[in-house]
Design a protein around this motif. Structure first.
Motif, short mmCIF file in Angstrom:
data_model
loop_
_atom_site.label_atom_id
_atom_site.label_comp_id
_atom_site.label_asym_id
_atom_site.label_seq_id
_atom_site.Cartn_x
_atom_site.Cartn_y
_atom_site.Cartn_z
N ILE A 181 0.85 -1.19 0.00
CA ILE A 181 0.00 0.00 0.00
C ILE A 181 0.89 1.24 0.00
O ILE A 181 1.79 1.38 0.82
N LYS A 182 0.63 2.13 -0.92
CA LYS A 182 1.35 3.40 -1.00
C LYS A 182 0.36 4.51 -0.75
O LYS A 182 -0.64 4.64 -1.47
N LEU A 183 0.59 5.30 0.28
CA LEU A 183 -0.29 6.43 0.57
C LEU A 183 0.06 7.58 -0.36
O LEU A 183 1.23 7.93 -0.51
N ASN A 184 -0.95 8.15 -1.01
CA ASN A 184 -0.72 9.28 -1.90
C ASN A 184 -0.47 10.54 -1.08
O ASN A 184 -1.04 10.73 -0.02
N GLN A 185 0.42 11.40 -1.59
CA GLN A 185 0.75 12.64 -0.92
C GLN A 185 -0.41 13.62 -1.05
O GLN A 185 -1.03 13.72 -2.09
N ASN A 186 -0.69 14.35 0.01
CA ASN A 186 -1.78 15.31 0.02
C ASN A 186 -1.19 16.72 -0.11
O ASN A 186 -0.94 17.39 0.88
N TYR A 187 -0.95 17.15 -1.36
CA TYR A 187 -0.32 18.45 -1.57
C TYR A 187 -1.26 19.60 -1.22
O TYR A 187 -0.82 20.69 -0.92
N LYS A 188 -2.56 19.35 -1.25
CA LYS A 188 -3.51 20.40 -0.86
C LYS A 188 -3.33 20.75 0.62
O LYS A 188 -3.49 21.90 1.01
N LEU A 189 -3.00 19.75 1.42
CA LEU A 189 -2.76 20.01 2.84
C LEU A 189 -1.51 20.88 3.03
O LEU A 189 -1.50 21.77 3.88
N LEU A 190 -0.48 20.64 2.23
CA LEU A 190 0.72 21.48 2.31
C LEU A 190 0.38 22.92 1.94
O LEU A 190 0.84 23.85 2.60
N GLN A 191 -0.45 23.11 0.92
CA GLN A 191 -0.86 24.46 0.56
C GLN A 191 -1.68 25.10 1.68
O GLN A 191 -1.51 26.28 2.00
N LYS A 192 -2.55 24.30 2.31
CA LYS A 192 -3.35 24.80 3.43
C LYS A 192 -2.47 25.25 4.59
O LYS A 192 -2.75 26.26 5.23
N ILE A 193 -1.43 24.50 4.87
CA ILE A 193 -0.58 24.84 6.02
C ILE A 193 0.16 26.15 5.74
O ILE A 193 0.38 26.95 6.65
N HIS A 194 0.50 26.43 4.48
CA HIS A 194 1.15 27.70 4.15
C HIS A 194 0.17 28.87 4.26
O HIS A 194 0.54 29.95 4.72
N VAL A 195 -1.08 28.65 3.89
CA VAL A 195 -2.11 29.67 4.09
C VAL A 195 -2.32 29.88 5.59
O VAL A 195 -2.52 31.01 6.06
N PHE A 196 -2.25 28.80 6.35
CA PHE A 196 -2.38 28.87 7.81
C PHE A 196 -1.26 29.72 8.41
O PHE A 196 -1.50 30.54 9.30
N PHE A 197 -0.03 29.56 7.90
CA PHE A 197 1.09 30.38 8.38
C PHE A 197 0.82 31.86 8.10
O PHE A 197 1.11 32.72 8.93
N LYS A 198 0.26 32.15 6.93
CA LYS A 198 -0.05 33.55 6.60
C LYS A 198 -1.13 34.09 7.55
O LYS A 198 -1.02 35.22 8.03
N TYR A 199 -2.15 33.29 7.83
CA TYR A 199 -3.21 33.71 8.74
C TYR A 199 -2.63 33.97 10.14
O TYR A 199 -2.98 34.96 10.79
N CYS A 200 -1.73 33.10 10.58
CA CYS A 200 -1.08 33.30 11.88
C CYS A 200 -0.27 34.59 11.89
O CYS A 200 -0.30 35.34 12.88
N ALA A 201 0.44 34.87 10.81
CA ALA A 201 1.24 36.09 10.72
C ALA A 201 0.34 37.32 10.75
O ALA A 201 0.65 38.32 11.41
N GLN A 202 -0.79 37.26 10.04
CA GLN A 202 -1.72 38.39 10.04
C GLN A 202 -2.25 38.65 11.45
O GLN A 202 -2.36 39.80 11.87
N HIS A 203 -2.55 37.61 12.17
CA HIS A 203 -3.05 37.78 13.53
C HIS A 203 -1.93 38.28 14.46
O HIS A 203 -2.15 39.17 15.27
N TYR A 204 -0.75 37.70 14.31
CA TYR A 204 0.37 38.04 15.18
C TYR A 204 0.79 39.50 15.00
O TYR A 204 1.01 40.22 15.97
N PHE A 205 0.91 39.94 13.74
CA PHE A 205 1.36 41.30 13.48
C PHE A 205 0.20 42.30 13.44
O PHE A 205 0.42 43.50 13.35
N GLY A 206 -1.05 41.81 13.49
CA GLY A 206 -2.21 42.69 13.52
C GLY A 206 -2.42 43.45 12.23
O GLY A 206 -2.93 44.57 12.24
N ASP A 207 -2.02 42.84 11.12
CA ASP A 207 -2.10 43.53 9.84
C ASP A 207 -2.52 42.53 8.76
O ASP A 207 -2.05 41.40 8.75
N GLN A 208 -3.41 42.94 7.87
CA GLN A 208 -3.83 42.06 6.78
C GLN A 208 -2.78 41.97 5.68
O GLN A 208 -2.74 41.00 4.94
N ASP A 209 -1.94 42.99 5.56
CA ASP A 209 -0.89 43.02 4.53
C ASP A 209 0.45 42.63 5.15
O ASP A 209 1.26 43.48 5.51
#
Length: 144
Positions: free
Chosen positions: A37-65
């Protein structure tokens, strides 16, 4: 022979597409077959985690940009807080540096990736969003 399978709710495997169904018809009923059995890689999850990092940065720095440096800063701090880091020490000077490891798909196994993502979300909840309001929590939970 490669066959794509889907695990059903009752625990059985079923061919995932027409080609796999045709391939499986050539197998005899009642025979035992060995498969790996070979588990397929979930690249959408990797993209989600990078969007999550951006959301965390927006909250941390208090800025949308937020710029890429602020996102990288937040990402590295979350990886270190999650324990996904390495420590480098210079024996001559005694200088110690803690750096975040790469979360590249090529450098992580599936089990390690799942554990790392869980720790990243926990670290974000404890360090970035610990004083967040209800609306922020709702958006945070919608990522995963």
């Amino acid at each position: 022979m490669d066959i794509n399978l889907i695990k059903t709710a009752n625990g059985k495997f079923w061919p995932a597409d027409e080609q796999s169904l045709d391939e499986s018809k050539s197998l005899k009923v009642g025979e035992v077959y060995t498969c790996s059995i070979k588990l397929n890689q979930n690249y959408k999850l990797l993209q989600k985690i990078h969007v999550f990092f951006k959301y965390c940065a927006q909250h941390y720095f208090g800025d949308q940009d937020v710029d890429k440096h602020q996102i990288k800063y937040t990402k590295n701090n979350l990886l270190i807080a999650a324990g996904y880091c390495r420590t480098l020490a210079d024996p001559r000077t005694g200088y110690i540096e803690v750096t975040a490891k790469s979360i590249s798909y090529a450098k992580m196994k599936e089990e390690e990736r799942r554990e790392c993502y869980k720790k990243i979300v926990t670290a974000a909840c404890n360090n970035v969003f610990h004083t967040a309001d209800e609306e922020t929590w709702e958006k945070l939970m919608s990522f995963f």
